[in-house]
Write a protein that holds these residues in place. Structure first.
Motif: not given
Length: 439
Positions: A103-109
């Motif tokens: 349940k984590s965001w993984i795309w590099p901001a």
């Protein structure tokens, strides 16, 4: 008063997508509301997640507006919500952007374009919204439930403010729950934690009077919070008194360990022994938030000082096994962007110069709604250390008074309560717990 043209000029780069736009946090949020400008809140600063089983949770109409930077949504119940193109991008639920296991965001901001405008939007029969942007080859997937849960519309924010507003108590009846029920029943566990959240306090009865049994009780919530006194400490008469609580004298109202940047959250005092031969020793509780709101009305200028002028909390004690030198400066009261109180700290035993505000000290000690609790063997008093200040009456006579104390982190407590709320109570929001959260 801020000049409107200056405020608009500060927001223009953001509205137009300029990569050198200043941080929204630097622009007064009161001014945002005056100009009907909605800041682009990231998901982790959004509202508490609400239950999706709410009336009106169906999209009736959705359109791209605002120079293709806004997705405007009309819900079936007639309410409207707007979602910024960048908010949509950073809330994409596709497998490239989110690890669905953790349940984590993984795309590099840093790989997301600084300029983002909406190219197209389509809806599916299963409640998904597919979004494409002009500046990036990516198809975002967002569910209507996600939009509903995290809507940052003014109406939704107003509703949540009301639902999470503290309800002050004038009835000093002490809520009670039995450990025998909590140990075996999730409903009782939820009732126990909900009482601590809503009323700030709850008495847990029928707890075995065994040393360190509190560890088993608190395992229902989370891990114990370690402090300079350890994770469990004994409140009884000590030959070497390294804390005022280890004597017989009265204690002034305080919130424990104000010297910590992350002040302990929920406090538990487990009574192992309290002989009837002792006179006194009752624990007293007052609601600092209730007191502060009354103080704001009666003494607005003094209240302002308490929110702006830092006070010094000190604990310098070298004559102990583990020497301590702790100094922390902060205002006694902290507010959020809505001028809502989100933190109150009070500890006369640890306040150093400058002198405390005498008016606020009087307001605390003269507050008419006090709870007085004389614990019995097997009782555990559980209370929000970030909301309630407590004191103790002096005690005399022959006999023993022995409590064991410990803490659980406010965020672990709130996490467990929110989980149980979603499981058992349709996602009913949790009132503010004093952990400086701006929600």
């Amino acid at each position: 008063m801020l000049c409107v043209s200056r405020i608009l000029s500060a927001f223009t780069p953001i509205i137009q997508g300029n990569s050198r736009a200043p941080s929204l946090r630097k622009v007064p949020l009161k001014a945002c509301r005056q100009l009907n400008i909605t800041p682009v809140w990231p998901i982790h600063n959004a509202l508490q997640v609400r239950s999706t089983h709410e009336p009106g949770g169906v999209i009736e109409e959705a359109n791209i507006t605002g120079n293709r930077k806004i997705l405007s949504v009309k819900w079936r119940n007639g309410e409207f919500a707007s979602f910024h193109s960048k908010w949509l991008r950073f809330n994409c639920l596709c497998s490239k952007c989110n690890d669905h296991t953790s349940k984590s965001w993984i795309w590099p901001a840093h790989q997301v374009p600084l300029e983002l405008t909406l190219k197209s939007m389509t809806t599916t029969d299963n409640g998904e919204i597919h979004v494409q942007w002009n500046e990036e080859e990516h198809e975002g997937i967002i569910t209507k439930d996600h939009l509903l849960q995290h809507s940052y519309s003014e109406e939704n924010r107003r509703r949540l403010r009301e639902e999470t507003k503290l309800q002050f108590q004038t009835d000093m009846t002490l809520p009670e729950v039995s450990w025998l029920d909590v140990e075996k029943c999730e409903d009782a566990l939820y009732r126990w934690l909900r009482n601590i959240s809503d009323k700030g306090i709850c008495l847990l009865t029928d707890v075995p009077a065994e040393h360190h049994y509190a560890r088993k009780v608190l395992s229902k919530i989370g891990s114990l919070t370690g402090t300079l006194y350890g994770d469990i400490w004994d409140v009884k008469l000590h030959k070497n008194i390294i804390n005022a609580a280890y004597g017989r004298q009265a204690l002034l109202f305080h919130t424990d360990l104000a010297i910590y940047e992350a002040q302990p959250g929920i406090q538990f005092l487990h009574c192992l022994k309290f002989d009837d031969t002792l006179e006194g020793g009752e624990t007293l509780f007052v609601d600092l938030y209730h007191i502060a709101e009354l103080f704001r009305t009666d003494y607005p200028e003094d209240f302002r000082i308490l929110t702006e002028v830092p006070f010094t909390f000190t604990r310098i004690h070298y004559d102990r096994a583990d020497p301590v030198h702790m100094i922390l400066r902060k205002p006694l009261i902290r507010l959020n962007d809505d001028n809502r109180i989100i933190s109150v700290t009070w500890h006369e035993h640890e306040l150093g110069p400058p002198l405390v505000n005498e008016l606020f000290a009087r307001a605390i000690n003269e507050f008419p709604y006090k709870r007085s609790v004389r614990l019995r063997k097997g009782d555990m008093i559980c209370f929000n250390n970030r909301r309630l200040a407590h004191s103790r009456n002096a005690f005399v006579g022959k006999g023993e008074r022995h409590l064991q104390g410990c803490y659980v982190n406010s965020d672990d407590f709130k996490s467990k309560l929110m989980y149980l709320s979603h499981k058992l109570d349709n996602g009913r929001p949790v009132c503010h717990i004093g952990n400086t959260d701006w929600t």
